[in-house]
Design a protein around this motif. Structure first.
Motif: not given
Length: 380
Positions: A155-178
């Motif tokens: 959530a912290r990263a999503a706020t910072a990315l939006a403030a910086a003007g970026y909108a990638p696909t952000l996923v909350v979950g186990d990165g080992l599952a891709g």
């Protein structure tokens, strides 16, 4: 002031040799790192029993000082034992669990992955989002997918990315599952360490694409894997020369230690000098021989402990010269270490970049010299 400091940071990273690609230098000059430090960070303070982490609040720091902190080439810890810096009421002890990694390490990792314009990238470990922002600046939001395990960190990263003007696909979950919804990817880059390459990563990267990830173990040895995927679903590649270290992916982290007694088992002479484990490559090699063991102690007094089986090995100097070892439990931990270290020393003791990794559906094998050389299986 932020613009000037970003320029100075880019020049510093070029001068250090961490940054050689002009397109990444452009991204460093463009992305405001101060946004990704959030409202607070932790600063280490000295303590006899290990570091204490003191929260530093942005609101209680001058703007100039906060900006200069943001553009230091250093890691700022943002979470300790699951507590975010902005939520900390006082200093905390314990291991860091999220951070804004020093920029020189971030850009070295991006360059090591061979990411270039037009690539579609899956990032494992969003963290503060700073490296995600660098990827978005270079590739465009639609080319970047990033996964974060911890909901608060995400959530912290999503706020910072939006403030910086970026909108990638952000996923909350186990990165080992891709994240198969956006597959196939040209590049997969992990900003966390893993004990082995998850099968899901192999399925989600295209043939000819690459996986770049720090490969670590419970002793603390690390090598940077850079694998190229073949059309038959296998992957192989040598480890890179970069000595990089990241926090573990949380499902791959060490298990909690139970109580144990040292010095159990029969004693014999050690074939190797235990001090070889003080060398980063020696430690990595020893870990190949005893992949389920944790390491404690230092110099010639080493303790290896496998919490699952209770197996242990302890070393000490011999009164007659040389070294002694005691082993206890079903796993002969020191015998595995001796065999691995002896093979490495017989090959001239190369750096981790003298090793490589081959991943198939059946196994994951670290090899020395070439795929037909001495090898060790990872605990996949």
């Amino acid at each position: 002031m932020s613009t000037e400091l970003r320029q100075e940071l880019a020049e510093l990273l070029v001068a250090k040799g961490s940054l050689t690609d002009a397109r990444w230098a452009e991204a460093v000059r463009a992305v405001p790192r101060e946004l990704f430090l959030g409202e607070a960070v932790f600063r280490p303070t000295d303590c006899t029993n290990g570091p204490l982490w003191e929260p530093v609040q942005r609101a209680k720091t001058s703007r100039e000082q906060w900006l200069r902190m943001a553009y230091e080439n250093r890691t700022w810890v943002t979470q300790v034992e699951g507590v975010m810096a902005e939520a900390a009421k006082s200093s905390l002890s314990g291991p860091p669990t999220s951070s804004s990694t020093l920029p020189s390490l971030v850009v070295r990792m991006l360059e090591a992955a061979g990411i270039s314009d037009g690539n579609k990238v899956l990032e494992i470990g969003t963290g503060t989002g700073y490296s995600t922002a660098l990827l978005c600046h270079r590739l465009g939001d639609g080319k970047v997918t990033s996964i974060e395990y911890d909901p608060e960190v995400a959530a912290r990263a999503a706020t910072a990315l939006a403030a910086a003007g970026y909108a990638p696909t952000l996923v909350v979950g186990d990165g080992l599952a891709g994240y198969d919804k956006n597959a196939e990817y040209d590049r997969l880059i992990a900003t966390c360490s893993v004990r082995y390459i998850p099968a899901s990563w192999m399925w989600q990267v295209r043939g000819g694409g690459t996986i770049t990830a720090p490969l670590s173990g419970w002793m603390g040895g690390t090598a940077l894997a850079h694998l190229t995927l073949a059309d038959d679903g296998t992957a192989t590649g040598p480890f890179l020369a970069d000595d990089l270290s990241f926090m573990f992916a949380r499902p791959h982290d060490r298990p909690p230690r139970s109580h144990y007694l040292i010095g159990l088992g029969e004693q014999r002479e050690s074939v190797i000098d235990p001090r070889v484990l003080n060398d980063p490559t020696g430690l990595f090699v020893a870990q190949l021989g005893a992949p389920s063991a944790e390491k404690m102690g230092a110099d010639d007094r080493i303790i290896l402990l496998d919490v699952a089986t209770g197996s242990q090995a302890t070393t000490e100097p011999s009164p007659d010269g040389g070294w002694l070892v005691r082993q206890h439990g079903p796993l002969k931990l020191w015998e595995g270490v001796e065999q691995a270290v002896s093979a490495w020393q017989a090959a001239g003791g190369p750096h981790q970049s003298g090793f490589g990794l081959t991943v198939t559906r059946q196994s994951q094998k670290v090899w020395l010299g070439n795929p037909d050389g001495p090898s060790w299986h990872l605990p996949a």
